[in-house]
Design a protein around this motif. Structure first.
Motif, short mmCIF file in Angstrom:
data_model
loop_
_atom_site.label_atom_id
_atom_site.label_comp_id
_atom_site.label_asym_id
_atom_site.label_seq_id
_atom_site.Cartn_x
_atom_site.Cartn_y
_atom_site.Cartn_z
N ASP A 11 0.87 -1.18 0.00
CA ASP A 11 0.00 0.00 0.00
C ASP A 11 0.90 1.23 0.00
OD1 ASP A 11 -2.15 1.70 0.19
OD2 ASP A 11 -2.51 1.35 2.32
N GLY B 205 2.04 -1.95 3.86
CA GLY B 205 1.57 -3.25 3.42
C GLY B 205 2.21 -4.38 4.19
N GLY C 167 -4.20 6.12 -0.73
CA GLY C 167 -3.30 4.98 -0.83
C GLY C 167 -3.80 3.99 -1.85
N GLY C 168 -3.38 2.73 -1.71
CA GLY C 168 -3.70 1.73 -2.70
C GLY C 168 -5.19 1.50 -2.91
N PHE D 131 -5.00 -3.78 -3.38
CA PHE D 131 -3.62 -3.48 -3.02
C PHE D 131 -2.72 -3.54 -4.25
CE2 PHE D 131 -5.38 -5.16 1.04
CZ PHE D 131 -5.23 -4.01 1.79
#
Length: 430
Positions: A148, A313, A275-276, A351
């Motif tokens: 991420d 992540g 983010g992701g 992700f």
């Protein structure tokens, strides 16, 4: 205070999980566990409940010993308690990268150097991902898994209406601030133009890249002193205090992650930090924006600096609790995680894969993903990960310093220098 950090981060994760789950359901079907708790299964633990999908896909594709999934505590408190009590933990563990150093110190992660070196794709990891997510104390103890990273989204239509080039988002601190001013003055916005906040758990993900891009560091190489009171960090915080005082961002101490994502999805603000899982959030909330007006970009840099990102992540680890009978299955699952099917699952969950190949499979090949993922790939090529045992404690101290500066109770230099003294005295010296 540490409990507050954990709670805030879990709240953000739960919101992002909801977005990721929606994308997964649309592309991969139901996520109910196919195994339950089988005695002959090798247990894989992860802090994200959506990661159950990895076990399901793996089990559907293989005929050997199945992988069963269990949800771990978001900050691994249950695992740490078990380790300190001498109990066994999950043989396979999707480990939050900011906890990698701490778990290595607990001696719960196996040395998998020989296994790692035999993997066929280790040269394909982007940027420093292959080093940051794997190596501790001179040994390979993890494999990059799902990632991420932080960056910003912008609304191309609103950019164009404000007289900005929608195909050339600002890439420097000065240009970014100027763009915020122009968006604020040229558009009749109900909110400040930038959606972001620097609350507990978000200073690291959203704020550290501005320190790094300015040449600063959080901790020294041998992890004996904090360095966030040096000039690069002070200048980064001064930059955000100036933007906040000018009324160009959502309240940095009161707005939560879900708030500003909703504002962006509803096109009330033209820029947001994310983010992701931002992609699936926008896609579910405003598909027309997602398909036709969404732009992605790395965080801006100062003059002479480097554009970068926070790489969060999981890395996938094999713990010392794995028995000889479990090792082969554990290795097979780790090896599979970065195959095409494993990385397709990562993208479906919202992700990022760590390999360059991961941006050539599954959703990554379907419009509009190729153009939207370009900035994400660059975050992996240029991003950074803070890996030191006291990450959460240091992050909380920095967050308190940023809060004092952003609220006007201390100037950035005062706040950071006081915080550094606290960190060095209470954490590093001890």
């Amino acid at each position: 205070m540490i409990d507050s950090t954990r709670s805030d981060r879990l709240s953000r994760r739960r919101f992002m999980q909801a977005a990721g789950t929606g994308a997964m359901l649309a592309t991969a079907g139901c996520t109910t566990s196919v195994l339950g708790s089988e005695q002959n299964a090798v247990v894989y633990g992860d802090r994200e409940d959506t990661a159950d999908r990895y076990a399901q896909v793996y089990n559907q594709q293989t005929d050997g010993t199945p992988i069963d999934f269990t949800l771990t505590d978001g900050r691994y408190r249950d695992i740490i308690t078990k380790v300190k009590a001498g109990a066994n933990v999950q043989p396979l563990l999707g480990l939050d990268i900011v906890r990698f150093a701490y778990f290595s110190e607990l001696e719960v992660l196996r040395d998998i150097t020989d296994f790692y070196n035999d993997l066929p794709y280790t040269d394909d990891f982007l940027g420093s991902v292959g080093e940051l997510f794997t190596t501790r104390d001179g040994a390979k103890r993890g494999v990059p898994y799902w990632i991420d990273s932080s960056l910003y989204f912008y609304n191309k239509r609103l950019f164009e209406q404000a007289g900005l080039d929608p195909e050339s988002p600002p890439g420097t601190w000065a240009a970014f601030r100027q763009a915020l001013e122009q968006l604020d003055s040229q558009l009749d916005l109900p909110r400040p133009p930038l959606g972001a906040a620097f609350t507990t758990g978000l200073v690291g993900f959203l704020g550290y890249p501005f320190i790094w891009s300015n040449g600063g560091r959080i901790v020294n190489d041998d992890e004996t002193r904090v360095l966030f009171d040096e000039r690069p960090s002070i200048e980064a915080l001064e930059y955000w205090v100036d933007i906040n005082n000018a009324g160009l961002m959502t309240d940095p101490l009161a707005t939560n992650w879900e708030d500003w994502h909703n504002m962006f999805v509803n096109e009330q603000i033209p820029i947001m930090f994310t983010g992701g899982l931002g992609l699936s959030t926008v896609q579910q909330g405003n598909e027309d924006l997602f398909n036709n007006r969404l732009g992605t970009a790395l965080f801006p840099k100062p003059a002479g600096g480097t554009r970068t990102s926070f790489l969060g992540g999981d890395n996938l680890t094999i713990t010392t609790s794995a028995t000889d009978d479990e090792l082969d299955t554990a290795r097979d699952f780790v090896r599979w995680a970065n195959t095409d099917q494993g990385m397709q699952t990562t993208l479906e969950l919202g992700f990022l894969p760590g390999r360059e190949r991961g941006f050539e499979v599954g959703l990554a090949t379907q419009e509009p993903y190729p153009r939207l993922l370009d900035a994400y790939q660059k975050t992996l090529e240029n991003g950074n990960t803070p890996i030191y045992a006291d990450y959460e404690e240091i992050d909380l101290i920095i967050t308190n310093a940023w809060s004092r500066a952003l609220s006007g109770t201390a100037n950035p230099a005062q706040a950071l220098r006081s915080a550094a003294r606290e960190a060095n005295t209470t954490l590093m010296d001890s």
